[in-house]
Write a protein that holds these residues in place. Structure first.
Motif, short mmCIF file in Angstrom:
data_model
loop_
_atom_site.label_atom_id
_atom_site.label_comp_id
_atom_site.label_asym_id
_atom_site.label_seq_id
_atom_site.Cartn_x
_atom_site.Cartn_y
_atom_site.Cartn_z
N GLN A 1 14.06 54.04 74.27
CA GLN A 1 13.75 53.47 75.77
C GLN A 1 12.24 53.42 75.36
O GLN A 1 11.74 53.12 76.10
CB GLN A 1 13.48 54.65 76.65
CG GLN A 1 15.61 54.47 76.72
CD GLN A 1 15.62 55.32 77.85
OE1 GLN A 1 15.20 55.99 78.52
NE2 GLN A 1 17.26 56.31 77.46
N ALA A 2 12.09 54.84 74.92
CA ALA A 2 10.46 54.73 74.23
C ALA A 2 9.47 53.36 73.76
O ALA A 2 8.67 53.19 73.53
CB ALA A 2 10.29 56.20 73.94
N ASN A 3 10.83 52.97 72.71
CA ASN A 3 10.40 52.12 71.73
C ASN A 3 10.35 50.81 72.66
O ASN A 3 9.72 49.99 71.22
CB ASN A 3 10.81 52.44 70.12
CG ASN A 3 11.17 53.48 69.44
OD1 ASN A 3 9.60 53.96 69.66
ND2 ASN A 3 12.05 54.34 69.01
N SER A 4 9.87 50.51 72.75
CA SER A 4 11.14 48.99 73.78
C SER A 4 10.03 48.65 74.62
O SER A 4 9.10 49.40 75.37
CB SER A 4 12.07 49.56 74.72
OG SER A 4 13.07 49.08 74.34
N LEU A 5 9.12 47.93 74.10
CA LEU A 5 8.64 47.09 75.28
C LEU A 5 8.70 47.07 76.74
O LEU A 5 9.96 46.70 77.12
CB LEU A 5 7.88 45.32 74.73
CG LEU A 5 7.57 45.23 72.75
CD1 LEU A 5 7.54 43.90 72.45
CD2 LEU A 5 6.13 45.38 73.35
N PRO A 6 7.65 46.44 77.39
CA PRO A 6 8.32 46.76 78.46
C PRO A 6 8.80 45.00 78.75
O PRO A 6 8.24 44.11 78.20
CB PRO A 6 6.86 46.81 79.31
CG PRO A 6 5.61 46.12 78.52
CD PRO A 6 6.59 46.69 77.05
N ASP A 7 9.36 45.58 79.68
CA ASP A 7 10.53 43.61 79.99
C ASP A 7 9.06 42.49 80.53
O ASP A 7 8.22 43.02 81.57
CB ASP A 7 11.43 43.60 82.30
CG ASP A 7 12.49 44.57 80.99
OD1 ASP A 7 12.84 45.11 80.19
OD2 ASP A 7 12.89 45.53 82.25
N ALA B 1 3.84 56.00 68.67
CA ALA B 1 3.65 57.22 69.48
C ALA B 1 4.53 57.58 70.34
O ALA B 1 5.29 58.94 70.91
CB ALA B 1 1.91 57.31 69.63
N SER B 2 4.93 56.96 71.47
CA SER B 2 6.37 57.40 72.14
C SER B 2 7.31 57.13 71.95
O SER B 2 7.53 58.60 72.49
CB SER B 2 6.03 56.12 73.80
OG SER B 2 6.88 56.22 74.88
N GLY B 3 7.55 56.41 70.43
CA GLY B 3 8.82 56.51 69.99
C GLY B 3 8.47 58.15 69.69
O GLY B 3 10.12 59.43 69.08
N ASP B 4 7.96 58.02 68.41
CA ASP B 4 7.79 60.16 67.93
C ASP B 4 8.15 61.19 69.03
O ASP B 4 8.10 61.96 68.30
CB ASP B 4 6.13 59.68 67.75
CG ASP B 4 6.08 59.47 65.89
OD1 ASP B 4 7.07 58.71 65.79
OD2 ASP B 4 4.76 59.05 65.81
N VAL B 5 7.15 61.06 69.98
CA VAL B 5 7.39 61.43 71.40
C VAL B 5 9.21 62.00 71.49
O VAL B 5 9.44 63.85 71.49
CB VAL B 5 6.66 62.13 72.58
CG1 VAL B 5 7.15 63.02 73.09
CG2 VAL B 5 5.19 61.43 72.47
#
Length: 407
Positions: free
Chosen positions: A52-58, A95-99
């Motif tokens: 979810q954190a690694n995904s681009l916005p729709d 960075a979002s995926g790392d968190v």
């Protein structure tokens, strides 16, 4: 992810028949305990936050219809279709995926601590069953000894070699022993229920408890108290996650880029002929999101810095608690080990005294009250030894939990 599955499969060993050792019960508890299962599922749910954190916005799709067509040279514009995809600044998704990944790893450490705590709870429910069984055995043996004393005292009274008081006195003690024995037997089911519920089994499922325990002379290795300990590793990981959160807050405060495409439907002109009459229009677009309102980004960055400070202080507090609890548990282990040595000596000496008093009573018929008193003193020491042995192993179990011993 693969290493987590291996660990779970190791925990999920299925045992046939009744478990014979405490380690077997640990594995059954790890497989069946609903609280531990819930903890692991929470970890799995945390893993699902990573994609979810690694995904681009729709992408955004829009449609517009001109109620009053806009006249152009090639014809009136009838409708517009727009498709836009926004991209966060470079490195934001990473960075979002790392968190998210670090938060999942921290949750896994919470699961490991829950497993270690469950093992301690199982041990804390197992050893009182040993003590109870030992007390029942001792009280039963004591009742049989008192019955033999009653026979001796009655025989001596009938042969005018003793007094009725001796027979009555031993009868009173025998009734006390039988009552205590009945109370101990009634106490067993609540302890069995407590133990079985930790394993998520039927209340009255058989619990096989060893009939003998040995005191451990080996000191627990305290080197692992502050290393490879889930209680501390969790905070280390959360501290790193808060650092990544600060990076993420900075990235989110940078412009966002977007690309899009507009498609305009154009009607034909009927009043005149023109080149490209009624030709639909296609227009590529570039969008830039400008983060003008900086308050939320500054606040998110400050939040991350404050959480770093909080996790550092929490770790320091946990270290202090672990050291304090370790020292107390290790003291208890050594204390009960010393008491066991003392009780062994007292039991041996009291048994010698009892043998001499009983021999004297059989020969002369005197000092029967001292025989009974010494017998009860011997019973007391044996019960105290069983309790000390239980407490010794409970202290060892707590040390194993504090040092995150691997089973």
């Amino acid at each position: 992810m693969k290493k987590y599955l291996i660990i779970v499969l190791t925990l999920s060993l299925v045992f046939s028949g009744n478990a014979q050792t405490l380690e077997d019960y640990f594995q059954i508890a790890a497989e069946n305990n609903p609280g531990l299962q819930a903890n692991y599922i929470t970890f799995e749910a945390a893993l699902e936050r990573i994609p979810q954190a690694n995904s681009l916005p729709d992408p955004t799709f829009s449609f517009g219809y001109f109620i009053s067509p806009v006249e152009t040279r090639v014809g009136p514009q009838r409708a517009r279709f727009s498709l836009t995809q926004m991209f966060p600044w470079f490195g934001t998704l990473k960075a979002s995926g790392d968190v998210a990944a670090l938060n999942a790893e921290a949750q896994y450490q919470t699961f490991l601590d829950a497993k270690n705590k469950l093992y301690y709870q199982v041990a804390a429910a197992y050893y009182p069953l040993y003590e109870l069984n030992k007390w029942i055995e001792l009280e039963s043996n004591n009742a049989e000894i008192l019955k033999s004393y009653k026979t001796i005292a009655t025989t001596k009274f009938e042969n005018d070699e003793g007094t009725l008081i001796d027979a009555l006195r031993v009868d009173i003690m025998l009734k006390d022993a039988l009552t205590n024995l009945e109370i101990l037997r009634k106490k067993k089911q609540p302890l069995v229920t407590l133990f079985n519920k930790l394993l998520d089994r039927e209340e009255k499922a058989e619990v096989v408890v060893t009939d003998s325990l040995m005191a451990s002379n080996l000191a627990i290795n305290g080197d692992s108290l502050l290393t490879n300990n889930p209680l501390l590793d969790e905070l280390d990981i959360r501290l790193e996650a808060s650092r990544k959160q600060k990076v993420l807050a900075e990235k989110q405060g940078l412009p966002k880029l977007g690309v899009g495409l507009d498609y305009v439907i154009v009607g034909k002109r009927t009043d005149m002929a023109v080149p490209d009459n009624g030709q639909n229009a296609l227009m590529p677009m570039v969008t830039v999101g400008i983060p003008i309102f900086r308050a939320k980004y500054k606040s998110a960055k400050k939040e991350a810095l404050l959480m770093q400070e909080s996790y550092s202080l929490q770790k320091k507090e946990r270290i202090n608690q672990l050291i304090s609890r370790y020292e107390m548990a290790d003291f208890d282990r050594e204390k009960y080990q010393d008491l066991l040595q003392l009780y062994d000596k007292q039991i041996a000496e009291t048994q010698q005294v009892l043998n001499l008093l009983l021999s004297a009573y059989r020969n002369s018929g005197g000092a029967f009250e001292e025989v009974l008193r010494t017998q009860q003193q011997l019973l007391k020491y044996k019960k105290m030894k069983a309790t000390a042995l239980m407490n010794h192993h409970l202290a060892v179990a707590q040390l194993n939990y504090l040092t995150a011993k691997k089973y």
